[in-house]
Design a protein around this motif. Structure first.
Motif, PDB file in Angstrom:
ATOM      1  N   TYR A   1       0.874  -1.154   0.000  1.00 25.77           N
ATOM      2  CA  TYR A   1       0.000   0.000   0.000  1.00 25.77           C
ATOM      3  C   TYR A   1       0.922   1.217   0.000  1.00 25.77           C
ATOM      4  CZ  TYR A   1      -3.195   3.646   1.122  1.00 25.77           C
ATOM      5  OH  TYR A   1      -3.904   4.814   1.047  1.00 25.77           O
ATOM      6  N   PRO A   2       0.751   2.136  -0.941  1.00 25.94           N
ATOM      7  CA  PRO A   2       1.685   3.261  -1.022  1.00 25.94           C
ATOM      8  C   PRO A   2       1.405   4.309   0.048  1.00 25.94           C
ATOM      9  CG  PRO A   2       0.046   3.413  -2.772  1.00 25.94           C
ATOM     10  CD  PRO A   2      -0.257   2.164  -2.013  1.00 25.94           C
ATOM     11  N   SER A   3       2.206   4.289   1.075  1.00 27.15           N
ATOM     12  CA  SER A   3       1.974   5.220   2.188  1.00 27.15           C
ATOM     13  C   SER A   3       3.065   6.279   2.232  1.00 27.15           C
ATOM     14  CB  SER A   3       1.912   4.447   3.495  1.00 27.15           C
ATOM     15  OG  SER A   3       3.078   3.671   3.640  1.00 27.15           O
ATOM     16  N   GLY A   4       3.767   6.463   1.131  1.00 25.81           N
ATOM     17  CA  GLY A   4       4.853   7.434   1.113  1.00 25.81           C
ATOM     18  C   GLY A   4       6.191   6.722   1.076  1.00 25.81           C
ATOM     19  N   ALA A   5       7.238   7.419   1.484  1.00 25.13           N
ATOM     20  CA  ALA A   5       8.578   6.836   1.433  1.00 25.13           C
ATOM     21  C   ALA A   5       8.609   5.493   2.162  1.00 25.13           C
ATOM     22  CB  ALA A   5       9.588   7.791   2.060  1.00 25.13           C
TER      23      ALA A   5
ATOM     24  N   PHE B   1       6.832  -5.277  -9.907  1.00 19.43           N
ATOM     25  CA  PHE B   1       6.484  -4.459  -8.753  1.00 19.43           C
ATOM     26  C   PHE B   1       5.218  -3.670  -9.063  1.00 19.43           C
ATOM     27  CE2 PHE B   1       6.795  -1.513  -5.265  1.00 19.43           C
ATOM     28  CZ  PHE B   1       7.513  -2.207  -4.312  1.00 19.43           C
ATOM     29  N   GLY B   2       4.422  -3.430  -8.033  1.00 17.42           N
ATOM     30  CA  GLY B   2       3.197  -2.659  -8.225  1.00 17.42           C
ATOM     31  C   GLY B   2       2.705  -2.102  -6.907  1.00 17.42           C
ATOM     32  N   PHE B   3       1.522  -1.522  -6.964  1.00 19.01           N
ATOM     33  CA  PHE B   3       1.017  -0.819  -5.781  1.00 19.01           C
ATOM     34  C   PHE B   3      -0.441  -1.159  -5.501  1.00 19.01           C
ATOM     35  CE2 PHE B   3       4.474   1.486  -7.672  1.00 19.01           C
ATOM     36  CZ  PHE B   3       5.299   1.701  -6.577  1.00 19.01           C
ATOM     37  N   ASP B   4      -0.683  -1.479  -4.273  1.00 18.10           N
ATOM     38  CA  ASP B   4      -2.016  -1.806  -3.780  1.00 18.10           C
ATOM     39  C   ASP B   4      -2.676  -0.460  -3.442  1.00 18.10           C
ATOM     40  OD1 ASP B   4      -4.162  -3.093  -2.634  1.00 18.10           O
ATOM     41  OD2 ASP B   4      -3.123  -3.550  -0.764  1.00 18.10           O
ATOM     42  N   SER B   5      -3.065   0.275  -4.488  1.00 12.64           N
ATOM     43  CA  SER B   5      -3.231   1.713  -4.312  1.00 12.64           C
ATOM     44  C   SER B   5      -4.647   2.193  -3.961  1.00 12.64           C
ATOM     45  CB  SER B   5      -2.753   2.425  -5.574  1.00 12.64           C
ATOM     46  OG  SER B   5      -3.355   1.838  -6.711  1.00 12.64           O
TER      47      SER B   5
ATOM     48  N   SER C   1      -3.541  -0.673  -8.514  1.00 14.08           N
ATOM     49  CA  SER C   1      -4.913  -1.175  -8.511  1.00 14.08           C
ATOM     50  C   SER C   1      -5.931  -0.091  -8.811  1.00 14.08           C
ATOM     51  CB  SER C   1      -5.232  -1.932  -7.216  1.00 14.08           C
ATOM     52  OG  SER C   1      -4.594  -1.388  -6.112  1.00 14.08           O
ATOM     53  N   HIS C   2      -5.562   1.191  -8.726  1.00 11.81           N
ATOM     54  CA  HIS C   2      -6.543   2.227  -9.053  1.00 11.81           C
ATOM     55  C   HIS C   2      -6.497   2.633 -10.526  1.00 11.81           C
ATOM     56  CE1 HIS C   2      -3.062   4.901  -8.655  1.00 11.81           C
ATOM     57  NE2 HIS C   2      -3.775   5.889  -9.153  1.00 11.81           N
TER      58      HIS C   2
END
Length: 834
Positions: A43-47, A77-81, A127-128
């Motif tokens: 989950y992209p929570s910043g740095a 690589f990806g993001f659970d965004s 994911s978004h």
RNA sequence: GCCCGGGUGGCGGAAUGGCAGACGCGGUGGAUUCAAAAUCCACUGUCCGAGAGGGCGUGCGGGUUCGAGUCCCGCCCCGGGCACCA
């Protein structure tokens, strides 16, 4: 700390180079054998935080090591965004969650890159992203067609903090929300569910074949909670239908049909539909009171009431009796909140002698107790904890007081009792699961919209594939109440029915973000195919993931859902046929703790990796994470940690100085052939040791071996070692370090050879250099070390014993006498017993 | 309550039933330096001993074994998971 080389510039240079050259981009037609390594997408929570650093260090090490071993390594690589934090930020600041999220993704990508971790970025998924949303929705509609997605009214978990319903898996044992910590309410709502229970047995059985930590498998087994038993009818006294009236019976579930002769009462859950029918007028007040109290109290409150006083208030007699089919005897029916409507049939036969809860309840309500299993001698007097009376006996034993079951063992009696019920047509064997279907609808904005339209004529209609994705509108207002803006957005809500064209309304709920993460690893294999979520053939080439890496906190939620999706997608023809499990090997790394608690934003005890990446550099930080202890263990971040990281940097400086000397060696080889050979041996021993340590995830000892080697090599170099021997040693060291500390290894290698160390093959040890000329043999007297001898590795038992007996300490210990016994284990040890 | 992990120097940790404490951090002393940083060298479980050397030592109590941190039995403590699931 002054460094031996320009760490920051070097690291930047190589990070740029790896990215530009696309070194770690691979395709399915690559001739090398495929190998798929994946760290759980974040989950992209910043740095990045330290947990990420640890996770991606292990992942990156595997990518580079496997590549050097000759595999085509898929490392996406990806993001659970999607998720609540972005929406909460929107409510607070008015920034659209997409803007907020994309900015966080950039930060996270930046810090992952500066860690030196390499990925095939062409495959990145978010994911978004509308493309991802589209395929997520296609999958949902396929589930819908297959009956795997359905709408149902059920008592659900409502989190007042998150303003949404939650899945069972997202409610902690104490009844609070795993995200917000709020106490979760029960509400009756109509919601969307996915039919994970259809796969309950396969999810359970599939665990046996997985190379996963036993702990995680156990947690999943417990969560699925399969229990075998029987269901049967208890006919209500006077309502057997013999008088022409309607037959009324109570269905109960038990895992212990063998104890049926010991049933002395039975219990309904307060929510049971027959409570009203079974309550007699004189008991109505007491029962109504109890039901009202049960409804008003949350699960937490129910659980917190313990002890006899609680139990008394928490049960009431209905006034009715049911007939025990085994004995023909009527027993009273109670309502009590220790029986849950959500499990089994919501009603139980109570056998106080063999169930501790029933025992406690029976004690308080003065109900009879009949043992049906012979407890051990003295059980009633001293069988309990600390020699207290035993109470309910749940152990093994022989059946008693049970007519035709008497004398049988429990398993045999279970079988016999179940068979009897089936013969009599009174019941049958059943299996119950603790696992519930997965509630996936969320009353939130920042998630994947559920692609469904409600039409007054056609009912629930899936949005056709050519109209997907259904995306949320941008012109939304985030209300401080936390209510989803979608629910009040008329432009989104009002639509036409895809089937009849008439006016209809959209579903405004979105999907649980765990849906997004349940198939992203499949998407990674082929994020480009235009007409499917991924190409089946290509997915089959890479799947299953050979090594999955992540935290234990996902042991149940994500890992169970992903297994379910893989099976369901394969059955729907979307995933490769025969793909039953997504992750062949799972590694769960330890947590980073600080003063004994988990390091987290909410605890305010974060240590920012950036502080290290911009000072000691990525290599030293990576080396620290590898060296600090076994990867599966928790790491305690303490006052000493910074010095340990400095120590790692110091080691890399030593390596640098050996590999890239400031001034050329003066050419004088003054070493002896013996010393040269010793270094060559040490070099090949190092290859052997480090290679084996890599295979068993023992990176801390691999690092220690490299440090030890440098300690050996440095004096040899200083004292004028032979150039070829030194070069072999240093090159080997750089190759072995390349997956762990890629930047320094790459730079030093390039200066020495001009090419890239990561494109080289992993070294192999020469077998004849692994054999020692002499080894140290320990001489013990009565198990205590008394001497050490240098012997040939192939020394015989007799020679070893003779050598030991000749030593001064043994001679002294024997004092002229004969040894009682001599144990020779050549070439390691001889033990002389006197 | 049940199910998993785990208890080894001042600290992180190492050890196919065979030299307990590799490696690192910290500490002490020394070399180098005008001085410092950096670097290098030596020592560093504990007790007795000037020393050589010896005793003790892997949570506690037993056991198996020539030999146990490691295997077995019974406890204690710490961490995690599950928990009215019938």
């Amino acid at each position: 700390m002054a460094r031996a080389y320009d760490v920051i510039e070097t690291e930047k240079k190589w990070q740029r180079r790896w990215r530009e050259e696309g070194t770690y981009e691979v395709d399915a037609d690559d001739p090398r054998p495929p190998w798929y390594v994946l760290s759980m997408y974040p989950y992209p929570s910043g740095a990045a935080h330290m947990g990420h650093v640890r996770n991606y260090t292990f992942g990156d090490l595997l990518v580079r090591h496997r590549t050097m071993l000759g595999y085509a390594v898929l490392s996406p690589f990806g993001f659970d965004s999607f998720g609540l934090p972005a929406e909460n930020a929107a409510i607070k600041t008015g920034t659209h969650p997409r803007i907020f999220t994309d900015a966080r993704i950039d930060e996270l990508k930046e810090s992952i890159t500066s860690l030196g971790a390499v990925y095939d970025w062409r495959r990145e998924v978010r994911s978004h992203d509308p493309e991802y949303i589209k395929w997520n929705q296609v999958i949902f509609t396929r589930f819908l067609e297959a009956g795997l997605a359905y709408r149902a009214n059920a008592p659900v978990n409502w989190c007042p903090g998150c303003k949404t319903v939650l899945a069972n898996e997202q409610v902690l044992a104490d009844g609070t929300c795993e995200r917000s910590g709020d106490v979760v309410d029960k509400r009756d709502l109509e919601q969307w569910f996915l039919g994970i229970t259809r796969y309950a047995d396969e999810l359970l059985d599939g665990l046996d074949g997985l190379a996963w930590p036993e702990r995680v498998k156990t947690m999943q087994r417990n969560w699925i909670g399969r229990s075998e038993g029987a269901e049967f009818d208890l006919v209500v006294e006077g309502r057997d239908g013999a008088d022409g009236g309607e037959r009324l019976a109570l269905r109960v579930f038990t895992t212990r049909p063998d104890t049926s002769f010991g049933m002395t009462y039975c219990v309904l859950a307060p929510e049971h539909p027959l409570v009203g029918a079974l309550t007699t007028p004189d008991q109505a007040d007491a029962v109504a009171d109890l039901v009202a109290r049960a409804r008003a109290s949350s699960d937490v409150e129910r659980l917190s009431q313990s002890g006899d006083a609680g139990l008394e208030k928490r049960g009431a007699f209905t006034g009715s009796r049911v007939i025990n089919p085994f004995t023909g005897t009527p027993v009273p029916v109670y309502v009590a909140d220790y029986v849950l409507m959500g499990y089994g049939t919501g009603a139980i036969m109570a056998v106080p002698a063999e169930d501790t809860r029933d025992w406690d309840f029976a004690q308080v309500h003065g109900l009879p107790i009949v043992r049906t299993v012979q407890p051990p001698e003295g059980w009633d007097e001293t069988g309990g904890p600390g020699g207290t009376p035993g109470g309910a006996y749940t152990g093994t034993g022989v059946k008693i007081n049970s007519a035709w079951l008497d004398g049988m063992e429990i398993a045999e009696a279970k079988e016999a009792a179940t068979a009897w019920l089936e013969e009599q047509g009174r019941g049958e064997r059943t299996v119950n699961y603790r696992l519930r279907d997965w509630l996936v609808s969320r009353q939130r904005f920042w998630g994947c919209p559920i692609p469904v339209v409600y039409c007054p004529i056609d009912g629930i209609v899936a949005v056709p594939e050519d109209q997907l994705p259904v995306v949320a509108p941008d012109d939304v207002e985030f209300l401080p109440t936390g209510e989803s803006p979608l629910a009040v957005h008329d432009g989104f809500r009002n639509t036409t029915c895809p089937t009849c064209g008439g006016p209809a309304t959209r579903e405004t709920d979105t999907m649980d973000t765990f849906v997004d993460s349940s198939w992203y690893f499949l998407r990674f294999t082929d994020p480009w195919t235009p007409d499917a979520p991924f190409d089946k053939e290509i997915a089959a080439h890479w799947m299953p993931v050979d090594q999955y890496i992540g935290g234990v906190e996902h042991a149940i939620l994500h890992l169970l859902y992903a297994r379910f999706f893989t099976k369901a997608l394969a059955d729907l023809g979307l995933a490769p046929d025969g793909l039953r499990e997504p992750f062949a090997n799972l590694f769960t790394q330890g947590m980073i703790r600080m003063n004994g608690t988990k390091m987290s934003k909410s605890k305010g005890n974060l240590v920012a990796p950036t502080d290290y990446l911009t000072t000691v550099g990525a290599d030293a930080l990576r080396l620290f994470h590898l060296f600090v202890g076994p990867p599966a263990d928790d790491v305690d971040w303490s006052e000493q940690t910074d010095s340990v990281i400095d120590g790692c940097a110091r080691f890399l400086d030593r390596v640098w100085r050996l590999a890239v000397p400031e001034e050329a060696r003066n050419g004088e080889d003054t070493s002896t052939p013996e010393a040269d050979l010793e270094i060559r041996r040490a070099t090949h021993r190092l290859i052997d040791r480090v290679s084996r340590d890599y295979e068993r995830w023992s990176y801390n000892t691999a690092v220690a071996a490299c440090m030890e080697f440098v300690n050996t090599l440095a004096p040899y170099v200083r004292d004028g070692g032979r150039a070829e021997v030194i070069d072999e040693a240093v090159d080997t060291l750089l190759l072995l370090l390349a997956p762990m500390t890629p930047h320094v290894a790459a730079e030093a290698w390039e200066r020495r050879h001009g090419d890239e160390v990561h494109a080289r093959s992993w070294p192999t040890a020469e077998a004849d250099l692994l054999v020692e000329e002499t080894v140290t043999m320990v001489v013990q007297v009565n198990g205590k070390v008394r001497d050490r001898l240098e012997v040939a590795p192939g020394i015989t038992e007799d020679d070893a014993a003779a050598a030991a007996l000749a030593t001064e300490s043994v001679v002294a210990a024997l004092a002229g006498g004969e040894p009682k016994r001599v144990i020779a284990r050549p070439p390691k040890l001889v033990n002389v017993v006197v």
